[in-house]
Design an enzyme around this catalytic site. Structure first.
Site, PDB file in Angstrom:
ATOM      1  N   VAL A  88      22.317 -24.173  -9.113  1.00 35.89           N
ATOM      2  CA  VAL A  88      23.302 -24.577 -10.107  1.00 35.89           C
ATOM      3  C   VAL A  88      22.806 -24.152 -11.473  1.00 35.89           C
ATOM      4  CG1 VAL A  88      24.071 -26.561  -8.744  1.00 35.89           C
ATOM      5  CG2 VAL A  88      22.291 -26.879 -10.486  1.00 35.89           C
ATOM      6  N   SER A  89      23.640 -24.279 -12.462  1.00 34.43           N
ATOM      7  CA  SER A  89      23.206 -24.042 -13.827  1.00 34.43           C
ATOM      8  C   SER A  89      22.413 -25.246 -14.324  1.00 34.43           C
ATOM      9  CB  SER A  89      24.422 -23.824 -14.731  1.00 34.43           C
ATOM     10  OG  SER A  89      24.014 -23.795 -16.089  1.00 34.43           O
ATOM     11  N   HIS A 110      24.093 -12.405 -15.837  1.00 32.51           N
ATOM     12  CA  HIS A 110      23.616 -11.559 -14.737  1.00 32.51           C
ATOM     13  C   HIS A 110      23.505 -10.091 -15.145  1.00 32.51           C
ATOM     14  CE1 HIS A 110      23.938 -15.146 -12.469  1.00 32.51           C
ATOM     15  NE2 HIS A 110      25.209 -15.058 -12.141  1.00 32.51           N
ATOM     16  N   ALA A 118      25.011 -20.596 -20.060  1.00 39.14           N
ATOM     17  CA  ALA A 118      25.621 -19.616 -20.966  1.00 39.14           C
ATOM     18  C   ALA A 118      26.624 -20.304 -21.890  1.00 39.14           C
ATOM     19  CB  ALA A 118      26.312 -18.518 -20.158  1.00 39.14           C
TER      20      ALA A 118
END
Length: 275
Positions: A53-54, A152, A110
């Site tokens: 996960v982030s 990415h 992000a």
């Protein structure tokens, strides 16, 4: 054990040996490929057993989850970018005010960095929309959005879409704090033997580093039409010593990012312990 991670080269490189049964004594796995926006929200609903996960999603997870110290993505020079086609000057990024921005997730590191950066600019109002990350650059190129927040391998390929970087949020974060960037975290259900899961991840990563050719075809198969060179650059950038052990520097970066965001009211206060 139901494991979920993205099809990106860094994840397939790290987890190939484990999910392919090459690690003696490792827990058996059932793998689901899922983009981070899927795992962020799925884990908040209690789905999966182990997942990527982030870090920005951690404040939304309850005490049934534990953060693991291995298998994630944290580093330097690997931050998200804000891209634009035209009309917004890199000398005046506040020109984003009133623009439409495509983002990969509203619970991603992000997006958190993007909001922290906007605060640093004086909080210009922007209209954002979640778009699958592989569709963001074409959408900005085609004029459906004024700018795009990308992650990415996009940092290697955005020039192919005629786009330019408005800001490297990794450079901004590192310059502002001196900390590496916490991107992707590995979480596991707290009822599991998380020491055994961590050991399996580390063994899988050690195998990948010792036998890089073993996963090459597997990585390429799931790499969404990336070239071999881009796959290699992706792995070299996102797989590092922090992937094996978060360590004191990694823990400090996570606490600074999530603690600062919570103080600004961007996310809830973190309740999951940082190992």
């Amino acid at each position: 054990m139901h494991l979920a991670h993205s099809p990106c080269p860094n994840d397939t490189f790290i987890y190939h040996a484990w999910t392919s049964g090459l690690i003696d004594g490792a827990p058996a796995t059932r793998l689901t490929f899922a983009d981070i926006d899927v795992t962020n929200t799925a884990c908040a609903r209690g789905e999966f057993d182990v997942a990527k996960v982030s870090y920005a999603a951690l404040p939304y997870l309850g005490d049934e989850w534990r953060l693991l110290p291995a298998g994630g993505a944290l580093g330097r020079g690997c931050g998200p970018l804000v891209l634009t086609a035209d009309g917004i000057s890199a000398d005046d990024p506040a020109g984003l005010a009133g623009k439409r921005v495509a983002v990969p997730s509203d619970r991603s590191t992000a997006f958190m960095l993007f909001n922290l950066w906007l605060r640093d600019l004086g909080s210009p109002e922007v209209a954002w929309e979640v778009v699958p990350f592989d569709q963001i650059m074409p959408a900005v190129r085609d004029g459906r959005f004024d700018a795009g927040l990308v992650i990415h391998e996009a940092r290697f390929t955005y020039g192919e879409y005629g786009l330019r970087s408005l800001v490297d949020l990794g450079e901004w974060w590192e310059g502002s704090t001196g900390c590496p960037i916490p991107l992707g975290a590995i979480v596991a259900k707290s009822h599991l033997d998380t020491d055994a899961v961590t050991a399996a991840i580390r063994a899988s990563l050690d195998y990948a580093w010792a036998h890089p050719e073993a996963s090459r075809a597997y990585v390429a198969e799931h790499a969404q039409e990336m070239s071999d060179d881009v796959c290699r650059m992706h792995i070299d950038l996102y797989v590092n010593e922090f992937s094996r052990d978060l360590g004191a520097e990694g823990r400090s970066a996570v606490e600074r990012l999530l603690g600062g965001a919570a103080e600004l009211g961007l996310v809830p206060k973190l309740t999951i312990a940082v190992p």
